[in-house]
Design a protein around this motif. Structure first.
Motif, mmCIF file in Angstrom:
data_model
loop_
_atom_site.group_PDB
_atom_site.id
_atom_site.type_symbol
_atom_site.label_atom_id
_atom_site.label_comp_id
_atom_site.label_asym_id
_atom_site.label_seq_id
_atom_site.Cartn_x
_atom_site.Cartn_y
_atom_site.Cartn_z
ATOM 1 N N VAL A 139 0.843 -1.193 0.000
ATOM 2 C CA VAL A 139 0.000 0.000 0.000
ATOM 3 C C VAL A 139 0.877 1.241 0.000
ATOM 4 N N ASN A 140 1.924 1.175 0.809
ATOM 5 C CA ASN A 140 2.806 2.327 0.930
ATOM 6 C C ASN A 140 3.473 2.695 -0.396
ATOM 7 N N VAL A 141 4.095 1.716 -1.065
ATOM 8 C CA VAL A 141 4.761 2.080 -2.319
ATOM 9 C C VAL A 141 3.745 2.449 -3.392
ATOM 10 N N TRP A 142 2.579 1.827 -3.331
ATOM 11 C CA TRP A 142 1.548 2.103 -4.333
ATOM 12 C C TRP A 142 1.038 3.527 -4.202
ATOM 13 N N GLU A 143 0.737 3.926 -2.949
ATOM 14 C CA GLU A 143 0.108 5.233 -2.754
ATOM 15 C C GLU A 143 1.111 6.349 -2.537
ATOM 16 N N GLU A 144 2.143 6.077 -1.743
ATOM 17 C CA GLU A 144 3.016 7.159 -1.301
ATOM 18 C C GLU A 144 4.194 7.366 -2.241
ATOM 19 N N ASN A 145 4.607 6.302 -2.926
ATOM 20 C CA ASN A 145 5.822 6.432 -3.727
ATOM 21 C C ASN A 145 5.538 6.368 -5.217
ATOM 22 N N ASP A 146 4.325 6.740 -5.593
ATOM 23 C CA ASP A 146 3.982 6.923 -7.004
ATOM 24 C C ASP A 146 3.987 5.652 -7.838
ATOM 25 N N PHE A 147 4.014 4.488 -7.200
ATOM 26 C CA PHE A 147 4.044 3.289 -8.025
ATOM 27 C C PHE A 147 2.739 3.072 -8.785
ATOM 28 N N ALA A 148 1.655 3.637 -8.275
ATOM 29 C CA ALA A 148 0.402 3.549 -9.025
ATOM 30 C C ALA A 148 0.572 4.244 -10.370
ATOM 31 N N ARG A 149 1.175 5.416 -10.310
ATOM 32 C CA ARG A 149 1.411 6.184 -11.538
ATOM 33 C C ARG A 149 2.388 5.434 -12.469
ATOM 34 N N TYR A 150 3.472 4.925 -11.894
ATOM 35 C CA TYR A 150 4.462 4.216 -12.704
ATOM 36 C C TYR A 150 3.830 3.009 -13.394
ATOM 37 N N MET A 151 3.028 2.275 -12.636
ATOM 38 C CA MET A 151 2.416 1.069 -13.202
ATOM 39 C C MET A 151 1.456 1.474 -14.320
ATOM 40 N N PHE A 152 0.740 2.570 -14.094
ATOM 41 C CA PHE A 152 -0.180 3.064 -15.116
ATOM 42 C C PHE A 152 0.584 3.413 -16.387
ATOM 43 N N ASN A 153 1.685 4.167 -16.232
ATOM 44 C CA ASN A 153 2.476 4.543 -17.405
ATOM 45 C C ASN A 153 2.967 3.315 -18.152
ATOM 46 N N VAL A 172 11.985 2.420 -14.450
ATOM 47 C CA VAL A 172 12.740 3.628 -14.113
ATOM 48 C C VAL A 172 12.429 4.036 -12.679
ATOM 49 N N GLY A 173 11.138 4.007 -12.345
ATOM 50 C CA GLY A 173 10.728 4.382 -10.998
ATOM 51 C C GLY A 173 11.388 3.515 -9.947
ATOM 52 N N LEU A 174 11.436 2.224 -10.222
ATOM 53 C CA LEU A 174 12.035 1.293 -9.255
ATOM 54 C C LEU A 174 13.524 1.557 -9.102
ATOM 55 N N ALA A 175 14.198 1.777 -10.232
ATOM 56 C CA ALA A 175 15.634 2.042 -10.160
ATOM 57 C C ALA A 175 15.911 3.313 -9.358
ATOM 58 N N MET A 176 15.084 4.342 -9.566
ATOM 59 C CA MET A 176 15.259 5.602 -8.833
ATOM 60 C C MET A 176 14.915 5.413 -7.356
ATOM 61 N N PHE A 177 13.835 4.678 -7.122
ATOM 62 C CA PHE A 177 13.365 4.444 -5.754
ATOM 63 C C PHE A 177 14.453 3.762 -4.936
ATOM 64 N N SER A 178 15.155 2.817 -5.571
ATOM 65 C CA SER A 178 16.172 2.078 -4.837
ATOM 66 C C SER A 178 17.319 2.986 -4.427
ATOM 67 N N LYS A 179 17.559 4.023 -5.225
ATOM 68 C CA LYS A 179 18.667 4.901 -4.875
ATOM 69 C C LYS A 179 18.346 5.762 -3.654
ATOM 70 N N LEU A 180 17.053 5.990 -3.432
ATOM 71 C CA LEU A 180 16.671 6.844 -2.307
ATOM 72 C C LEU A 180 16.415 6.057 -1.030
ATOM 73 N N ASN A 181 16.104 4.776 -1.155
ATOM 74 C CA ASN A 181 15.691 4.007 0.028
ATOM 75 C C ASN A 181 16.569 2.779 0.208
ATOM 76 N N GLN A 182 17.883 3.004 0.296
ATOM 77 C CA GLN A 182 18.782 1.860 0.260
ATOM 78 C C GLN A 182 18.587 0.835 1.366
ATOM 79 N N VAL A 183 18.048 1.230 2.505
ATOM 80 C CA VAL A 183 17.985 0.233 3.572
ATOM 81 C C VAL A 183 16.573 -0.204 3.930
ATOM 82 N N GLU A 184 15.571 0.401 3.333
ATOM 83 C CA GLU A 184 14.212 -0.009 3.679
ATOM 84 C C GLU A 184 13.819 -1.225 2.857
#
Lengths: 291, 408
Positions: free
Chosen positions: B192-206, B359-371
């Protein structure tokens, strides 16, 4: 005559999707980037300045490019024997007539190949992390593990990515090798068995020689693919630490789309094309001689 | 064989398992942790909590316990005013939390406890805690907060948890120690968190839009070209076909710089046009469909031609419907290629809104290295569509691969 003209138009209409898209996104870019590779062009400054071979010369004086070239070579030479070897062993095991559920095994080994390299990289970043699978297993087995990610050290980063790549890629080649094995007629094996040949002799005298075209094909496409390694480098290390995982395509991306040195980037792209073409030609020669 | 297989698929299992962990990683699952144990000095404590209703509190030593153990005591100064402490949480997602725990002792005539929740927008709601919690001596308390009653507060971004009491008598108070939190485990909140808060809904849509148009384009346009190459006789046919095969070998890095420059001139960077149009016809699609159409009997289209059908009618009414299995192979393979591609969308987008899931996932990983749980949830989401399609259509995918590779 009229009918013929009409026929021509119809033919043109059917070919037009490819004609149009290929000219715009294939032919034109290939030629244009060749031109760009002889200019000093940056995305920010639209003026092209013709500089001759300067970009090509620059590449071979550029320390980072040479490191990238070396790393790419290490990557190619270091992964392909393992990828092919593992795929070959599993392919032969799968080809065993008594094995049940072949389709299931085939699909299961293939599964990682349909998953994107970014996702796979994420999984392995996690497994390579300081608290990840490898360090945890290592400590359990009594090894003294360093308290940092395998991707953070210049010594282990590239081998770690190569190991992952073997895991991610071999399933694809299992399918190809298995298809090759299936095309070997069963009678040959039977004849050999009647003549009293053991499994080892059958493997070296029948299976491997007849599988050679498939194996060469597998190695050829794997080489082309490995020279273009990008996604895992971009996702896992960004070329670091200290360029120890820098590869040609990743460096090309950095030069062209981070520094916007598009002339130099195009030159690197053409050097890559040259390398791939030379290696493909050599492989074709070898293939023709051997088969 | 089975062992090999398990070793081979273990990383995927690891990913899915990690994505339901509340915090930590698979080997260090954190299902609960201590928020405040009051063993720090008062200066440092000020960065972790504040008092409400009374500025002063005391840190006392618990004589009963053998180890050094400090607890907090706070008393009320004004009758019937809410008094207590607020614990700073930064930005915590309460949906992840099962319950809070604390050691508590109550003195005087306190009959009710209140729990206040404050979100990062300073919205606050204080409600009395239900249930019989009041004990005169030290006791461990499980505080389950009825989240559905705290409407109006953003429970996904809670900055402060308040534990409060009120009493008619001045000098009544509570003692608190070892305030901790228990997480729900297993939990789906990471998704839910990545879907709503980290724009994955948008990425998946694109990614979905791009993949669907790419698939449709290939099904119709590549097949049209394949039809011409399979059924028509014309000069230069073999040359064109050879050229198409040759373009399969050209690394995309050669063409991407001019395409990028072109898209920039057209102002198509960050648009679906740039991401879809160049992939509408692929050499693989033409090659595969040509093979398929060639093995359809020519007599069918000849009969239709005699009946007066033109090429377009033959193509749309006869060839396309008859090519079902070939189209399935092509469609599935185009979908997977398109969904998984990174290099091209990475170059052609720079706004967050237009990123594809890779692209979103690759970028996301750079910001959240330990979560790790969040990262693995995001990876699972990005990989799931392809895995589902693979599980349904394994046969077509594998046959497409063998056709596309071995026969060339």
């Amino acid at each position: 005559m009229k009918k013929k003209t009409k026929q021509r138009w119809v033919l043109f209409a059917f070919l037009s999707p490819w004609l149009i898209l290929f000219s715009i996104f294939g032919l034109y870019p290939i030629l244009f980037s060749f031109v760009v590779s002889f200019t000093k062009y940056s995305g920010l400054n639209p003026n092209m300045e013709f500089v001759g071979f300067e970009n090509y010369i620059k590449a071979f004086q550029d320390e980072v490019f040479l490191i990238a070239l070396k790393n790419t070579m290490i990557f190619v030479v270091g992964t392909i024997p393992f990828t092919t070897g593992i795929a070959l062993v599993i392919g032969i095991l799968l080809n065993n007539r008594r094995l049940k559920g072949k389709d299931f095994f085939k699909s299961a080994f293939f599964l990682p190949s349909v998953i994107s390299m970014v996702v796979i990289s994420m999984i392995w970043i996690y497994m390579y992390s300081s608290n990840g699978l490898f360090n945890t297993l290592g400590s359990l087995l009594g090894f003294k593990m360093e308290d940092r990610s395998w991707l953070a050290s210049t010594k282990t980063a590239l081998p770690a990515i190569m190991f992952m790549d073997v895991w991610a890629a071999f399933g694809y080649y299992v399918i190809l090798i298995f298809a090759g094995l299936q095309s070997i007629p069963e009678q040959l094996y039977e004849a050999a068995r009647i003549d009293g040949a053991g499994p080892f002799r059958i493997a070296t005298k029948i299976t491997l020689p007849l599988l050679k075209p498939t194996l060469f094909f597998v190695i050829a496409i794997n080489t082309i693919r490995s020279f273009q390694v990008f996604s895992e480098i971009y996702t896992m290390t960004g070329g670091g630490p200290r360029n120890s995982t820098q590869t040609i395509v990743h460096y090309l991306y950095e030069v062209s789309f981070r520094k916007f040195e598009m002339g130099y980037g195009s030159a690197i792209a053409y050097i890559l094309l040259m390398i791939i073409m030379v290696i493909t030609l050599i492989q074709k020669r070898v293939l023709r001689k051997e088969v | 064989m089975v062992v090999l297989l398990l070793v081979c698929l273990f990383p995927l299992l690891l990913t899915v398992l990690t994505s339901v962990i509340p915090e930590g990683d698979l080997f260090h699952i954190i299902t609960g942790k201590t928020l405040l144990d009051f063993e720090t000095n008062p200066m440092f404590l000020r960065t972790k909590m504040k008092t409400i209703g009374n500025k002063t509190y005391e840190l006392l030593k618990n004589e009963k316990s053998e180890s050094e153990n400090t607890y907090l005591e706070i008393k009320n100064e004004t009758p019937d005013e809410l008094t207590g402490i607020g614990i700073f949480l930064g930005d915590k997602n309460f949906q992840l939390i099962k319950s809070f725990t604390c050691d508590m002792k109550i003195s005087g005539g306190i009959t009710e406890l209140f729990i206040g929740i404050k979100d990062i927008d300073e919205q606050i709601k204080i409600l009395p805690l239900e249930g019989d919690l009041i004990k005169a001596d030290w006791g461990k308390q499980q505080i389950v907060i009825p989240l559905d009653r705290y409407e109006g507060v953003d429970l996904k971004h809670v900055s402060q948890l308040q534990i409060l009491f009120s009493s008619p008598e001045v000098g009544d108070g509570i003692c608190l120690d070892n305030i901790g939190v228990n997480y729900k485990f297993p939990t789906l909140m990471n998704f839910v968190n990545v879907w709503e808060e980290n724009d994955f809904a948008r990425y998946m849509f694109n990614s979905g839009v791009i993949s669907i148009f790419t698939v449709l384009g290939n099904l119709i346009l590549s097949t049209m070209v394949a039809y011409a190459l399979a059924r028509k006789q014309f000069r230069g046919k073999e040359f064109i076909f050879g050229l198409i095969l040759a373009t399969m070998m050209i690394p995309p890095q050669i063409t991407i710089i001019p395409i990028f420059m072109m898209m920039e001139k057209l102002n198509w960077i960050n648009t679906f046009y740039a991401l879809i149009i160049p992939t509408l016809v692929t050499p693989f699609g033409i090659f595969l469909m040509r093979q398929y159409i060639e093995q359809l009997p020519v007599e069918i289209d000849q009969a239709a031609y005699v009946d007066g059908a033109n090429d377009f009618q033959i193509f749309f009414r006869i060839i396309l419907p008859l090519s079902g299995p070939g189209l399935a192979v092509l469609g599935i393979n185009s979908f997977i290629t398109s969904w998984n591609s990174l290099y091209y969308p990475l170059v052609m987008t720079n706004s967050k809104d237009m990123r594809t899931v890779q692209v979103g996932l690759a970028m996301f990983s750079k910001l959240n290295q330990v979560e790790w749980p969040k990262l693995m949830a995001a990876s699972t989401l990005a990989g799931l569509p392809v895995i589902i399609i693979f599980l349904i259509f394994q046969k077509q995918i594998i046959s497409g691969l063998v056709d596309g590779a071995v026969k060339s």
